[in-house]
Every structure is written in C-alpha cells, then in structure tokens.
Design a protein around this motif. Sequence first.
Motif, PDB file in Angstrom:
ATOM      1  N   GLN A  84       0.808  -1.215   0.000  1.00 35.37           N
ATOM      2  CA  GLN A  84       0.000   0.000   0.000  1.00 35.37           C
ATOM      3  C   GLN A  84       0.847   1.273   0.000  1.00 35.37           C
ATOM      4  OE1 GLN A  84      -3.198   0.120  -0.607  1.00 35.37           O
ATOM      5  NE2 GLN A  84      -3.041  -2.104  -0.809  1.00 35.37           N
ATOM      6  N   GLN A  85       1.979   1.251   0.662  1.00 37.44           N
ATOM      7  CA  GLN A  85       2.842   2.436   0.679  1.00 37.44           C
ATOM      8  C   GLN A  85       3.371   2.733  -0.725  1.00 37.44           C
ATOM      9  OE1 GLN A  85       6.178   2.205   3.345  1.00 37.44           O
ATOM     10  NE2 GLN A  85       6.904   4.268   2.882  1.00 37.44           N
ATOM     11  N   ALA A  86       3.816   1.688  -1.423  1.00 43.04           N
ATOM     12  CA  ALA A  86       4.332   1.871  -2.781  1.00 43.04           C
ATOM     13  C   ALA A  86       3.221   2.344  -3.714  1.00 43.04           C
ATOM     14  CB  ALA A  86       4.936   0.566  -3.290  1.00 43.04           C
ATOM     15  N   LYS A  87       2.034   1.760  -3.582  1.00 45.26           N
ATOM     16  CA  LYS A  87       0.909   2.170  -4.430  1.00 45.26           C
ATOM     17  C   LYS A  87       0.566   3.643  -4.215  1.00 45.26           C
ATOM     18  CE  LYS A  87      -1.641  -2.135  -5.227  1.00 45.26           C
ATOM     19  NZ  LYS A  87      -2.956  -2.804  -5.079  1.00 45.26           N
ATOM     20  N   ALA A  88       0.579   4.058  -2.948  1.00 44.17           N
ATOM     21  CA  ALA A  88       0.238   5.451  -2.639  1.00 44.17           C
ATOM     22  C   ALA A  88       1.231   6.414  -3.294  1.00 44.17           C
ATOM     23  CB  ALA A  88       0.215   5.657  -1.126  1.00 44.17           C
ATOM     24  N   GLN A  89       2.510   6.061  -3.281  1.00 45.44           N
ATOM     25  CA  GLN A  89       3.523   6.915  -3.903  1.00 45.44           C
ATOM     26  C   GLN A  89       3.319   6.992  -5.417  1.00 45.44           C
ATOM     27  OE1 GLN A  89       6.906   4.713  -2.121  1.00 45.44           O
ATOM     28  NE2 GLN A  89       7.589   6.692  -1.329  1.00 45.44           N
ATOM     29  N   VAL A  90       3.029   5.849  -6.025  1.00 45.25           N
ATOM     30  CA  VAL A  90       2.824   5.821  -7.476  1.00 45.25           C
ATOM     31  C   VAL A  90       1.572   6.620  -7.849  1.00 45.25           C
ATOM     32  CG1 VAL A  90       2.383   4.343  -9.476  1.00 45.25           C
ATOM     33  CG2 VAL A  90       4.018   3.619  -7.725  1.00 45.25           C
ATOM     34  N   ARG A  91       0.501   6.429  -7.079  1.00 48.96           N
ATOM     35  CA  ARG A  91      -0.744   7.164  -7.356  1.00 48.96           C
ATOM     36  C   ARG A  91      -0.506   8.669  -7.307  1.00 48.96           C
ATOM     37  NH1 ARG A  91      -3.530   3.021  -3.960  1.00 48.96           N
ATOM     38  NH2 ARG A  91      -3.219   4.448  -2.197  1.00 48.96           N
ATOM     39  N   GLU A  92       0.221   9.114  -6.291  1.00 52.68           N
ATOM     40  CA  GLU A  92       0.473  10.549  -6.137  1.00 52.68           C
ATOM     41  C   GLU A  92       1.226  11.110  -7.337  1.00 52.68           C
ATOM     42  OE1 GLU A  92       2.830  13.616  -3.103  1.00 52.68           O
ATOM     43  OE2 GLU A  92       2.730  11.459  -2.664  1.00 52.68           O
ATOM     44  N   LYS A  93       2.240  10.378  -7.801  1.00 53.22           N
ATOM     45  CA  LYS A  93       3.059  10.868  -8.911  1.00 53.22           C
ATOM     46  C   LYS A  93       2.295  10.835 -10.237  1.00 53.22           C
ATOM     47  CE  LYS A  93       7.402   9.630  -6.641  1.00 53.22           C
ATOM     48  NZ  LYS A  93       7.934  11.013  -6.522  1.00 53.22           N
ATOM     49  N   VAL A  94       1.531   9.769 -10.461  1.00 55.47           N
ATOM     50  CA  VAL A  94       0.760   9.687 -11.705  1.00 55.47           C
ATOM     51  C   VAL A  94      -0.309  10.779 -11.732  1.00 55.47           C
ATOM     52  CG1 VAL A  94      -0.826   8.271 -13.066  1.00 55.47           C
ATOM     53  CG2 VAL A  94       1.214   7.236 -12.061  1.00 55.47           C
ATOM     54  N   PHE A  95      -0.927  11.038 -10.586  1.00 54.74           N
ATOM     55  CA  PHE A  95      -1.949  12.095 -10.534  1.00 54.74           C
ATOM     56  C   PHE A  95      -1.343  13.450 -10.896  1.00 54.74           C
ATOM     57  CE2 PHE A  95      -4.890  15.164  -8.819  1.00 54.74           C
ATOM     58  CZ  PHE A  95      -6.133  14.594  -9.078  1.00 54.74           C
ATOM     59  N   LEU A  96      -0.109  13.690 -10.476  1.00 53.04           N
ATOM     60  CA  LEU A  96       0.549  14.956 -10.805  1.00 53.04           C
ATOM     61  C   LEU A  96       0.681  15.145 -12.307  1.00 53.04           C
ATOM     62  CD1 LEU A  96       3.398  15.178  -8.122  1.00 53.04           C
ATOM     63  CD2 LEU A  96       1.400  16.670  -8.334  1.00 53.04           C
ATOM     64  N   LEU A  97       0.765  14.037 -13.051  1.00 55.57           N
ATOM     65  CA  LEU A  97       0.906  14.133 -14.503  1.00 55.57           C
ATOM     66  C   LEU A  97      -0.370  14.647 -15.166  1.00 55.57           C
ATOM     67  CD1 LEU A  97       2.937  10.896 -15.284  1.00 55.57           C
ATOM     68  CD2 LEU A  97       3.700  13.251 -15.634  1.00 55.57           C
TER      69      LEU A  97
END
Length: 306
Positions: A84-97
Amino acid sequence: MEQHVFEALQGTLSADDTVRQNSEQALKRLELDTGFPLAAANIALADEAGLAERQAAIVQIRGYVSRHWSIGSAKYEPGPIPDQQAKAQVREKVFLLLTSANRKLRMVAAAVVANMAVYDWPDEWPQLFSQLVELLHGSHDQVQAALSVFGEWVNSDMSEQQLDQIGVLIPELRRIFGSSDYNSDTHVLAVRVFTDCIDIIAIMSDTRREFVDAHVPPILREWIDHILHAIRQPLASSNNGPAILLKTECVKALVKIVIGIPRYIGPHSPAILEALWSQLQELQEPYLHAFVYQDSAHSESATNML
C-alpha cells in the motif's frame, strides 16, 4: 532500479530491432520488481528526461497496472503486487501528470488514474474523487484531463454507494458544459461523462428511488435546456466538425435519458421533439445535395456543411 528502467525504456525506442526486443524483455523482467512502478513514475515526472522516454514510462505504468496492480484484474499476470505504501507513492506521482503541459502525458496518465481507481477507490484512495472535482476548477488542460479520467472511470460497474458522488459531479459537468469559457472539445467530454452518469442513475433508479425522484427532475431541467440550446445552434457554411460532434453527443444524451429514466422525460418531450425536428429540417437540404443529388458544385459545399 530507476537507471535500469530508464535504459530499458530508451532501448525500446531504438530503431535497431535487436536492441528494441532485448529492451522489451528487460522491462518484462524489471516489472517483477515491486520497485518498478515507482521508478517508472519518477521517470515520467522528470523534466530532465526526454519526452519520448517520459511517454514510454507512463505507457509502461498503464500496462503494469493492468497486469500487476491487483489480482482482480482481468489481465493479471503472476508476480508480486506492490504494497500500500508503494501504491500510494505511485498514485500521487501519476496524478501529478494530470497537470502536465504535455497533452500525451496527461491523456495516458488519465487512463492510468482511471484504471487504478477501479481497484483502489474508495477504500485505498478515498480522496481521489474530491481531487478530480478540484481539478475541474483548474486550467482548461486540467479540466480536460479530469474529464478524461471520469470518462473512463464512471461506468455501470459503479456500486450504489457511488450515487452520492454522481450527485456532486453532475452540477460540475453542467457548469462546464454551459460555460463559454471552454471549447467544444471540453463541452463534448462533459456531455459524454453526463451520459455515463445517466446510465448509473438508471441502474440505481429502483433501489434508490427516493434519491432519484428528488434529484433527477431538477437535473434534467437544467441539462435539457443546455442540451437543446446546443442542438439548436445553426451550422456555419464550413468547418462544422466540432459543432456536429457536440450535437451528436447531445442527442446521445437525450436517447440515454429517454431509454434509461423515461418517467422523468414527459415535461420536456415537446421541446425535445421541436428541437430535433427543426434540426432535421435544417440538415435536410445539405444532406440531399451531399449524398443524393448529382450536383458536384452543390455537393461539395453541402458536404462542407456536414
């Protein structure tokens, strides 16, 4: 990891078949590392990386989400699923795009966010809906990106619990559709998402009858007025592609309303029939000249109108 992923992405862009194929195989191996999606997301966000590599990175994330994000995916392939920690980081970065200046990055990121939402919202990503609604008040590019997410995410698979969110989304869509601040492409996206919302309301109309009875009539009053206004707009003598596309989407929305929630359409039927009949009359002559009459000069000008 990030350097390995970057080099493999570069290799997939090579004109050399051997280099490209070896790099594609390397990416397949790297995907089995749970650090892969975060590394790819960092590359996609990196302004210093080449645009081609950034686009390749977000495309790889899109495939990764389908194959490795959730065991519930129809395209799931055996391998470790990120925590879940890794997913949260990826979600945050993809959303920024979604706020990127590059349209291709924004549009692929929108597809990735929508795919993640299927598995992660609302339990693991509860703030997503409010984040997207907030983006609907951003720049024109950000509004289009948010609408693109909703366009891929809002569908009949949503459960009854999401009907309340649809009630929040529809006024935002109407605000965008009714505003001259946005171009025709954005209006088309807003109408498409609204049509998807009608699908969900229709499915829930029996189980959430009280909610639907309270909210649908005022929604239709506002929306049908704007839809009919768009349908009634006269066509110019040329370059009517965007206008016709918007009219088409508006008619699709009306059809969905009539079929999905017919008990609410009665008060609007005369105005709808009048607008559609008027539009048919307006298009009759250009259609005949374009597709029926053997008159090349008139045919060309009529085709331009259509």
